[in-house]
Design a protein around this motif. Sequence first.
Motif, PDB file in Angstrom:
ATOM      1  N   GLN A   1      -2.832  -6.141  -8.073  1.00 43.48           N
ATOM      2  CA  GLN A   1      -2.971  -4.705  -8.276  1.00 43.48           C
ATOM      3  C   GLN A   1      -4.350  -4.219  -7.835  1.00 43.48           C
ATOM      4  O   GLN A   1      -4.500  -3.109  -7.312  1.00 43.48           O
TER       5      GLN A   1
ATOM      6  N   ARG B   1      -4.303  -3.721  -4.109  1.00 38.73           N
ATOM      7  CA  ARG B   1      -3.542  -2.504  -3.822  1.00 38.73           C
ATOM      8  C   ARG B   1      -4.404  -1.270  -4.077  1.00 38.73           C
ATOM      9  O   ARG B   1      -4.452  -0.341  -3.258  1.00 38.73           O
ATOM     10  N   THR B   2      -5.122  -1.273  -5.184  1.00 37.29           N
ATOM     11  CA  THR B   2      -5.993  -0.143  -5.523  1.00 37.29           C
ATOM     12  C   THR B   2      -7.124  -0.005  -4.504  1.00 37.29           C
ATOM     13  O   THR B   2      -7.451   1.106  -4.070  1.00 37.29           O
TER      14      THR B   2
ATOM     15  N   ASN C   1      -5.842   1.637  -1.340  1.00 36.01           N
ATOM     16  CA  ASN C   1      -5.531   3.049  -1.518  1.00 36.01           C
ATOM     17  C   ASN C   1      -6.785   3.890  -1.747  1.00 36.01           C
ATOM     18  O   ASN C   1      -6.851   5.040  -1.290  1.00 36.01           O
TER      19      ASN C   1
ATOM     20  N   GLU D   1      -8.194   7.064   0.697  1.00 31.56           N
ATOM     21  CA  GLU D   1      -8.505   8.384   0.160  1.00 31.56           C
ATOM     22  C   GLU D   1      -9.945   8.793   0.435  1.00 31.56           C
ATOM     23  O   GLU D   1     -10.240   9.971   0.654  1.00 31.56           O
TER      24      GLU D   1
ATOM     25  N   LEU E   1       0.824  -1.206   0.000  1.00 30.42           N
ATOM     26  CA  LEU E   1       0.000   0.000   0.000  1.00 30.42           C
ATOM     27  C   LEU E   1       0.862   1.262   0.000  1.00 30.42           C
ATOM     28  O   LEU E   1       2.025   1.235   0.398  1.00 30.42           O
ATOM     29  N   ASN E   2       0.273   2.348  -0.463  1.00 26.59           N
ATOM     30  CA  ASN E   2       0.972   3.631  -0.426  1.00 26.59           C
ATOM     31  C   ASN E   2       1.208   4.061   1.017  1.00 26.59           C
ATOM     32  O   ASN E   2       0.583   3.560   1.943  1.00 26.59           O
ATOM     33  N   SER E   3       2.095   5.018   1.194  1.00 27.46           N
ATOM     34  CA  SER E   3       2.326   5.584   2.518  1.00 27.46           C
ATOM     35  C   SER E   3       1.164   6.504   2.874  1.00 27.46           C
ATOM     36  O   SER E   3       0.906   7.483   2.169  1.00 27.46           O
ATOM     37  N   ASN E   4       0.436   6.159   3.948  1.00 26.53           N
ATOM     38  CA  ASN E   4      -0.730   6.947   4.344  1.00 26.53           C
ATOM     39  C   ASN E   4      -1.007   6.686   5.820  1.00 26.53           C
ATOM     40  O   ASN E   4      -1.079   5.527   6.245  1.00 26.53           O
TER      41      ASN E   4
END
Length: 270
Positions: free
Chosen positions: A136, A139-140, A143, A147, A95-98
């Motif tokens: 993927q 992962r999406t 994220n 958001e 995952l993105n950094s969040n």
Amino acid sequence: MPTQKALSFLEKVNKYPKATYIYHSKIEERLLMHSHNKHQLTYVEGGAVYLKTKDNSYFLPARHFVWIPAGMEHFIELKSSISMIRNIYIPPPILNSNDFFATMGIYPAPNLILEMILFTEHWSGNIFEKEKNKYQYIRTLGNVIAEMSKNPLPVVLPTTTNERLRPILEHIHLQVDQPLLLKNIAKLFGFSSRSLSRLFRTDLDISFLQYVKLARIIHSMEKLLQTQMSISEIAYASGYNSPATFSNTFYNLVKVRPVDFRKANREISG
């Protein structure tokens, strides 16, 4: 100690640290307090569910999901039969950094997130990086959730291991439709009003009155989602003397009116 079944399930979740693990079932694994090395996304269809951590008890309404960070000790307690529980265990590195991912929370499931969760209903077990499309997609999903999810459900009940306090909390939940006055509860359980008030503050970091208010609202949320009772009937069944007082208190805590909460979150079973 966890049962062998519980251990085998946790072993499946943890076995491949870089793989996502997916588990959809009509029966939740009966795990004791536990943690794992992946983030957990859980969505429950139908039924009343509580998430318990070491410090708090969270009510998970319909059309909401819970995000549990990797390493956080917890267990899920079912309060009624459920239609389906959907669990997605996501390895943190994909995952993105969040900051969202590091904090436990219960959030509304808007249509986009719900459809993305339901899209995985025929997936089961591990999803490895070589399965590029599925990998993927997860992962999406993670994220997108980070958001879109800005306002967690604010209704949280603290829990305790204090043996003097636990029967009092149980009594409050069993008698939530009745008048619950500090002086009466204190006398019933052999406390002075001052000492019981102090116990709530020191052990739960909350006042007696605030605890009762939260217990009433959580009880009402269950009734709103699980019964056909009218708003007025739910108000009285939750210990309020008037529907207007109930509606205002509910709004102050949940930020929507009871009728709108029911409309937005009610799941009608087929």
